[in-house]
Design a protein around this motif. Structure first.
Motif, PDB file in Angstrom:
ATOM      1  N   ARG A  62       0.849  -1.222  -0.080  1.00 44.26           N
ATOM      2  CA  ARG A  62       0.022  -0.046   0.049  1.00 44.26           C
ATOM      3  C   ARG A  62       0.914   1.389   0.095  1.00 44.26           C
ATOM      4  N   ARG A  65       2.281   1.787  -3.418  1.00 51.96           N
ATOM      5  CA  ARG A  65       1.141   2.285  -4.428  1.00 51.96           C
ATOM      6  C   ARG A  65       0.962   3.657  -4.006  1.00 51.96           C
ATOM      7  N   GLU A 131      -6.490   7.622  -3.126  1.00 43.81           N
ATOM      8  CA  GLU A 131      -6.277   6.210  -2.875  1.00 43.81           C
ATOM      9  C   GLU A 131      -7.471   5.485  -2.438  1.00 43.81           C
ATOM     10  N   LEU A 134     -10.112   4.683  -4.747  1.00 38.65           N
ATOM     11  CA  LEU A 134      -9.775   3.445  -5.546  1.00 38.65           C
ATOM     12  C   LEU A 134     -10.037   2.239  -4.844  1.00 38.65           C
ATOM     13  N   ASP A 135      -9.980   2.249  -3.377  1.00 33.05           N
ATOM     14  CA  ASP A 135     -10.064   1.072  -2.474  1.00 33.05           C
ATOM     15  C   ASP A 135     -11.604   0.923  -2.592  1.00 33.05           C
ATOM     16  N   VAL A 138     -12.433  -1.094  -5.813  1.00 31.29           N
ATOM     17  CA  VAL A 138     -12.201  -2.442  -5.733  1.00 31.29           C
ATOM     18  C   VAL A 138     -13.135  -3.231  -4.689  1.00 31.29           C
ATOM     19  N   SER A 231       0.280  -3.556  -7.682  1.00 33.24           N
ATOM     20  CA  SER A 231       0.136  -3.304  -6.085  1.00 33.24           C
ATOM     21  C   SER A 231      -1.248  -3.544  -5.624  1.00 33.24           C
ATOM     22  N   THR A 232      -2.304  -2.898  -6.069  1.00 33.83           N
ATOM     23  CA  THR A 232      -3.843  -3.292  -5.494  1.00 33.83           C
ATOM     24  C   THR A 232      -4.006  -4.538  -5.764  1.00 33.83           C
ATOM     25  N   MET A 235      -2.038  -6.462  -3.020  1.00 36.80           N
ATOM     26  CA  MET A 235      -2.655  -6.101  -1.687  1.00 36.80           C
ATOM     27  C   MET A 235      -3.822  -6.889  -1.299  1.00 36.80           C
ATOM     28  N   TRP A 236      -4.702  -7.133  -2.118  1.00 45.75           N
ATOM     29  CA  TRP A 236      -5.851  -7.753  -1.642  1.00 45.75           C
ATOM     30  C   TRP A 236      -5.610  -9.516  -1.797  1.00 45.75           C
TER      31      TRP A 236
END
Length: 356
Positions: A62, A65, A131, A134-135, A138, A231-232, A235-236
């Motif tokens: 994170r 990113r 950011e 973006l979260d 997602v 990166s996203t 992360m998930w």
């Protein structure tokens, strides 16, 4: 005026804490705490080290990113070399503050990075909002995947999560509040176009708002869209593992057949609980997690409560300890007194400087 702001801030924090404690009570109501303690004692803590590594790795990703967005910001005269390490420190400080004051966590995170990097606070706040948007995107996609996985149980899911919300009177209150906010915003715009006084008052805000806009649109201007997507995604994947490993630790995988699919559902729906205005997801995360595990996966309430308590407590301890260490590495301060954007904030919103 200052006392009024302080009182509103105090009431907000007390209200969020009360909400969290009320939901925590509902989550643990009827649970035999002795059985929860016994389940924790029987847990296989050999998986704790991989869980900690996976958790820290998710936040390093994170921070990476976030740095991709920060690198796009216009250069500041005081700008220093921006590293993933500095972004990680600011990130963990923000998480630590969120457990005490949910609204101040992101501001403390931005103020910390602004101080160590020399970037304007308004610009950094813009990247934080970008950011988080973006979260949110997602998370919306993840919720759609959960609905697809539970397609054959959609009626049960609707009755479990949607019907209680629609039956509450608070929904009408939110709709009325949104309407009032829109009407107020429209009135301000209407009056602002015809009032030279308001225009003069708004003139000092143009520069911070312009800097905030630069930060907000960094996703569009980034030179590394593939890295941002990667990166996203990574992360998930880490978050998914963080939801799965406690199932193995508590032997829920073998006892109740909970695997990667159930871990994904717990991750996504639990994220909705964390997003509620409770300190660090206190109570809201426990309530949704216990509800999903007992109603959808037929897990006993004590076992579900053990999973919720373990996962939330482990993250709270890790985030608080790591955030405190990062704060000490920065010298015990969150901001520098000569930051014009930070000094312009109301006192109730300004993150206090901690002494070394």
């Amino acid at each position: 005026m200052a006392r009024s702001r302080t009182l509103r801030t105090l009431l907000f924090r007390l209200g969020s804490l009360a909400l969290g404690l009320a939901l925590l009570y509902l989550a643990l109501r009827g649970v035999e705490l002795r059985e929860v303690w016994q389940d924790l004692q029987r847990a296989d803590y050999r998986w704790l080290a991989p869980l900690v590594v996976l958790t820290l790795l998710s936040h390093i990703l994170r921070a990476w990113r976030w740095r991709l967005l920060l690198d796009v910001l216009p250069d500041s005269p005081r700008r220093q070399r921006l590293t993933v390490g500095r972004a990680f420190q600011a990130l963990m400080i923000g998480y630590m503050v969120n457990y005490a004051a949910p609204r101040l966590g992101e501001l403390a995170r931005a103020a910390s990075l602004s101080r160590t990097s020399g970037l304007r606070l308004s610009s950094v706040l813009g990247t934080v909002v970008a950011e988080r948007l973006l979260d949110l995107l997602v998370l919306a996609l993840a919720l759609l995947s959960v609905l697809a996985l539970l397609l054959d149980r959609w009626i049960e899911l609707h009755q479990l999560l949607v019907v209680p919300l629609l039956q509450g009177d608070w929904l009408q209150g939110i709709g009325l509040s949104v309407l009032l906010v829109l009407l107020l915003a429209g009135a301000v715009v209407y009056v602002g176009r015809r009032s030279r006084l308001l225009q003069r008052l708004a003139r000092p805000l143009r520069s911070p708002l312009q800097a905030f806009k630069h930060g907000l649109f960094t996703i569009h201007r980034t030179h590394h869209p593939v890295a941002l997507f990667s990166s996203t995604l990574l992360m998930w994947i880490c978050y998914w593992g963080m939801a799965y490993l406690p199932l193995v630790m508590l032997h829920l995988e073998t006892a109740y057949g909970l695997g990667w699919t159930e871990a994904w559902i717990l991750l996504v729906l639990g994220a909705v609980g964390v997003a509620l205005p409770a300190p660090g997801g206190l109570g809201s995360y426990h309530y949704i997690t216990v509800l999903v595990m007992t109603r959808l996966f037929a897990v006993p309430q004590e076992a579900a409560a053990t999973y919720a308590v373990l996962t939330h407590a482990a993250q709270m301890v890790l985030y608080t300890a790591t955030g405190f260490v990062c704060l000490m590495l920065q010298g015990g301060h969150w901001h520098s007194p000569d930051d014009p954007d930070l000094e312009a904030l109301p006192g109730s919103l300004r993150p206090p400087a901690a002494s070394p």
